[in-house]
Design a protein around this motif. Sequence first.
Motif, PDB file in Angstrom:
ATOM      1  N   HIS A  17      79.050  60.408 -28.099  1.00 21.91           N
ATOM      2  CA  HIS A  17      78.892  61.133 -26.843  1.00 21.91           C
ATOM      3  C   HIS A  17      78.716  62.613 -27.149  1.00 21.91           C
ATOM      4  O   HIS A  17      79.520  63.209 -27.870  1.00 21.91           O
ATOM      5  N   LEU A  18      77.671  63.188 -26.608  1.00 20.25           N
ATOM      6  CA  LEU A  18      77.380  64.597 -26.790  1.00 20.25           C
ATOM      7  C   LEU A  18      77.761  65.352 -25.521  1.00 20.25           C
ATOM      8  O   LEU A  18      77.311  65.002 -24.428  1.00 20.25           O
ATOM      9  N   HIS A  19      78.603  66.377 -25.678  1.00 20.70           N
ATOM     10  CA  HIS A  19      79.033  67.176 -24.523  1.00 20.70           C
ATOM     11  C   HIS A  19      78.206  68.463 -24.489  1.00 20.70           C
ATOM     12  O   HIS A  19      78.313  69.312 -25.385  1.00 20.70           O
ATOM     13  N   VAL A  20      77.387  68.613 -23.468  1.00 21.15           N
ATOM     14  CA  VAL A  20      76.537  69.791 -23.294  1.00 21.15           C
ATOM     15  C   VAL A  20      77.158  70.676 -22.226  1.00 21.15           C
ATOM     16  O   VAL A  20      77.440  70.233 -21.106  1.00 21.15           O
ATOM     17  N   THR A  21      77.387  71.942 -22.565  1.00 17.99           N
ATOM     18  CA  THR A  21      78.051  72.860 -21.631  1.00 17.99           C
ATOM     19  C   THR A  21      77.128  73.959 -21.141  1.00 17.99           C
ATOM     20  O   THR A  21      77.538  74.759 -20.294  1.00 17.99           O
ATOM     21  N   GLU A  22      75.922  74.036 -21.658  1.00 17.51           N
ATOM     22  CA  GLU A  22      75.002  75.093 -21.271  1.00 17.51           C
ATOM     23  C   GLU A  22      73.798  74.513 -20.530  1.00 17.51           C
ATOM     24  O   GLU A  22      73.459  73.348 -20.701  1.00 17.51           O
ATOM     25  N   GLY A  23      73.190  75.347 -19.735  1.00 18.52           N
ATOM     26  CA  GLY A  23      72.008  74.929 -18.992  1.00 18.52           C
ATOM     27  C   GLY A  23      72.154  75.216 -17.508  1.00 18.52           C
ATOM     28  O   GLY A  23      73.256  75.471 -17.011  1.00 18.52           O
ATOM     29  N   GLY A  42      76.824  68.137 -19.240  1.00 17.34           N
ATOM     30  CA  GLY A  42      77.551  66.892 -19.070  1.00 17.34           C
ATOM     31  C   GLY A  42      77.700  66.146 -20.381  1.00 17.34           C
ATOM     32  O   GLY A  42      77.456  66.692 -21.461  1.00 17.34           O
ATOM     33  N   HIS A  43      78.125  64.889 -20.284  1.00 19.63           N
ATOM     34  CA  HIS A  43      78.298  64.039 -21.460  1.00 19.63           C
ATOM     35  C   HIS A  43      77.141  63.047 -21.533  1.00 19.63           C
ATOM     36  O   HIS A  43      76.795  62.409 -20.534  1.00 19.63           O
ATOM     37  N   PHE A  44      76.577  62.900 -22.728  1.00 20.08           N
ATOM     38  CA  PHE A  44      75.404  62.053 -22.916  1.00 20.08           C
ATOM     39  C   PHE A  44      75.627  61.113 -24.096  1.00 20.08           C
ATOM     40  O   PHE A  44      76.183  61.510 -25.130  1.00 20.08           O
TER      41      PHE A  44
END
Length: 304
Positions: A17-23, A42-44
């Motif tokens: 799971h990849l947690h993306v916090t920017e965008g 989000g989480h991907f």
Amino acid sequence: MSYNLKDFGSYTVGGRHLHVTEGTPRKVQFTRSVSFTVDPRGHFAVEHAYVQYFVPQDRRPGPPVVLVHGGGMSGSCWETTPDGRPGWLHLLLTHGFEVHVVDNVERGRAGFAPSLWDGDPILRSLEEAWTLFRIGPADGFATRTPFPGQLFPVRHFETFARQFVPRWLGTTPLQSTALQAVLERIGPALVICHSQGAEVTFDALSTAPELFEGIIAIEPSGLPDDANHAPNPPIVICAGDFLDTDSDWQTRAIGWDWFAQGAKTVRVLGATAFTSGNSHMMMMDTNNADVLDRALDALATLPA
């Protein structure tokens, strides 16, 4: 060709799971009548493999078979030939093998995440495939004039090209980890790999040799760094024809022979072992059934 299936289905395995916090969220038009706000944060779920499995009704005893595609390809390369003959998936099922077909990380139905890996993906052109896969000389591409005696179904070359998919060049370690996850799920297996898929396979072998009952490598483009075969299962390397038309392929062939030199558990089946005229895509050539049978027979003669 017919067979009965006891079970078939699919699963995903490996990844993280990849947690993306920017965008920044933005509104997009999904269809003519529906719009939606997309948030890149989000989480991907990423870096997993997709696997489709088939269990014949009359399953033979022994390990399952895992099919690992090469570079710029997906698991579809094992299903049917460009001219519509049964691929190795179906041939193995008629032999009674349980078969698991892998779409590895960022290929086919495994999908990919935008901007996750460095660089842009590349897509193989028809011109590149024509020469790299030793279908014919470069000056024969326009007229589709192959090497004399070529066994690849040249009339269906464009159909074959529709199987090409984009690939990233730095994901081999991720693919090896995903393959190991497949084997951990189903238990030790016979792995059949093609081209770049052999590098994926041999890397997984180096970390988990206990998960391999055997390997059939079709013209591998990656081998272990040394020829220490002590922990290895039986390995058969299949080599096609027209290797003398390209210096890079001659270098690879020397590497295959070096790898097998003095090893009781490794055998190279060169062009003389098959009907002459095989391309790099041996599982698609007109003698694909004979290539598979000879590879399986050779594997059975090697010590475990």
